[in-house]
Scaffold this active site. Structure first.
Site, short mmCIF file in Angstrom:
data_model
loop_
_atom_site.label_atom_id
_atom_site.label_comp_id
_atom_site.label_asym_id
_atom_site.label_seq_id
_atom_site.Cartn_x
_atom_site.Cartn_y
_atom_site.Cartn_z
N GLN A 46 -4.29 35.08 -2.80
CA GLN A 46 -4.67 34.71 -4.17
C GLN A 46 -5.27 35.92 -4.89
OE1 GLN A 46 -5.76 32.10 -1.72
NE2 GLN A 46 -4.03 30.83 -2.38
N ASN A 64 -2.32 31.89 -7.42
CA ASN A 64 -1.64 31.93 -6.12
C ASN A 64 -0.67 33.10 -6.06
OD1 ASN A 64 -2.68 29.68 -4.67
ND2 ASN A 64 -1.45 28.28 -5.93
N ASN A 148 -8.66 20.79 -6.47
CA ASN A 148 -7.20 20.97 -6.36
C ASN A 148 -6.64 19.89 -5.43
OD1 ASN A 148 -8.25 21.99 -3.99
ND2 ASN A 148 -7.11 23.89 -4.01
N HIS A 150 -4.72 17.87 -2.43
CA HIS A 150 -4.41 18.02 -1.00
C HIS A 150 -3.85 16.73 -0.44
CE1 HIS A 150 -6.40 21.93 -0.14
NE2 HIS A 150 -7.07 21.62 -1.24
N CYS A 208 -7.96 27.76 4.69
CA CYS A 208 -8.01 27.21 3.33
C CYS A 208 -9.32 26.42 3.22
CB CYS A 208 -6.80 26.31 3.08
SG CYS A 208 -6.85 25.54 1.44
N GLY A 211 -8.87 23.02 1.70
CA GLY A 211 -8.16 22.19 2.69
C GLY A 211 -9.12 21.66 3.75
N1 LIG Z 1 -3.27 27.28 -2.85
C1 LIG Z 1 -4.35 26.56 -3.47
C2 LIG Z 1 -5.41 27.46 -4.03
C3 LIG Z 1 -6.10 28.31 -3.00
C4 LIG Z 1 -6.91 27.53 -1.96
C5 LIG Z 1 -7.70 28.42 -1.07
N2 LIG Z 1 -7.05 29.37 -0.29
C6 LIG Z 1 -8.96 27.84 -0.48
O1 LIG Z 1 -9.61 28.53 0.32
O2 LIG Z 1 -9.35 26.75 -0.87
C7 LIG Z 1 -3.80 25.66 -4.58
O3 LIG Z 1 -2.70 25.93 -5.10
O4 LIG Z 1 -4.48 24.70 -4.94
#
Ligand SMILES: N[C@@H](CCC[C@H](N)C(=O)O)C(=O)O
Length: 268
Positions: A46, A64, A148, A150, A208, A211
């Site tokens: 990112q 991203n 975001n 998930h 993540c 995540g």
């Molecule tokens: N890919 C994610 C954004 C990045 C998340 C990240 N690496 C983390 O540590 O939370 C998205 O598109 O929402």
């Protein structure tokens, strides 16, 4: 345009951080993709842009590796807190976050999770705790938005899942109008989860943060776990705490690798 940057990572989820609080740094998707490119650019999962904020200490924008701008990034939030130092209020597209740098990392208040189907968002109404959907062997996931989106699958054996193949199929499924981050979790104990993540717009990453938060919340909601708990990703562990109705707390490391300068022309 000449710009300065910091290369940082949280458990191997790596970032190019550009501090544009004083001098504006105009970014579009093509420039973000060029900087993130691991062969022709600086290379990162990112690109993180720091900008001034009205009601916070700074604004954090997240791009991203595919150039898409998104709402939240847990690992980058810790890196930014460690870079700035002290207690910091960070405005993001996913909400206002509070973080404090602490001994080689940071503690972050990631805010409250959402479970309503249109807040994930999903394309149509369904139960988000046990979703009546599946992709080959992966079935009945939970969905959580922590800033975001998930989706989380609990499986008996993480090593048996080919996430590199299934991740992109699920990320781009029409059920997810804004695409989705795909988490596959194995419960090791009620306070320990093993997790792999196919990130929206970045693919398989070493870790993540959002995540880990979403997965901990889903496990607690399902009665599989209680906080605080450890989520071990390929890059290492994060500690997540949440009680239903409350805010998600995340603790973990943040590493500054090097600083540099580059020219935007090199990445176009
Ligand atoms: N890919 C994610 C954004 C990045 C998340 C990240 N690496 C983390 O540590 O939370 C998205 O598109 O929402």
């Amino acid at each position: 345009m000449r710009f300065a940057f910091h290369k940082m990572h949280g458990l191997g989820n790596d970032f190019v951080v550009v501090d544009a609080r004083v001098t504006a740094f105009p970014v579009d998707a093509a420039l973000a993709r060029g900087i993130a490119d691991r062969h022709r650019g600086i290379g990162c999962d990112q690109l993180i842009l720091l900008e001034p904020a009205r009601d916070a200490d700074l604004t954090m924008r997240i791009f991203n590796a595919d150039g898409s701008e998104v709402e939240a990034c847990g690992n980058a939030t810790r890196c930014v807190a460690a870079l700035v130092g002290g207690d910091v209020a960070i405005a993001t597209a996913g909400g206002l976050l509070h973080a404090s740098a602490a001994g080689g990392g940071a503690n972050v208040d990631m805010g409250g999770p959402r479970f309503d189907w249109d807040g994930i968002p999903l394309a149509y109404a369904m139960d988000t705790l046990t979703m009546p959907v599946g992709w080959e062997g992966l079935a009945q996931p939970a969905a959580v938005n922590v800033g975001n989106p998930h989706v989380i699958f609990f499986v008996p054996d993480l090593d048996a899942v080919d996430l590199a193949r299934l991740g992109p199929l699920i990320e781009h499924d029409p059920l997810f109008p804004q695409r989705i981050n795909v988490n596959v979790a194995q419960m090791l104990a009620p306070d320990h989860i093993r997790l792999a993540v196919w990130e929206r717009g970045a693919g398989l990453t070493r870790a993540c943060g959002t995540g880990a938060c979403a997965t901990a919340v889903a496990a607690i909601r399902r009665g599989l776990a209680s906080g605080p708990l450890t989520v071990t990703l390929p890059g290492g562990p994060l500690v997540i705490d949440w009680v239903p109705g409350g805010r998600i707390l995340m603790r973990g490391p943040a590493t500054h690798v090097f600083s540099g300068e580059a020219d935007t022309d090199a990445f176009r």
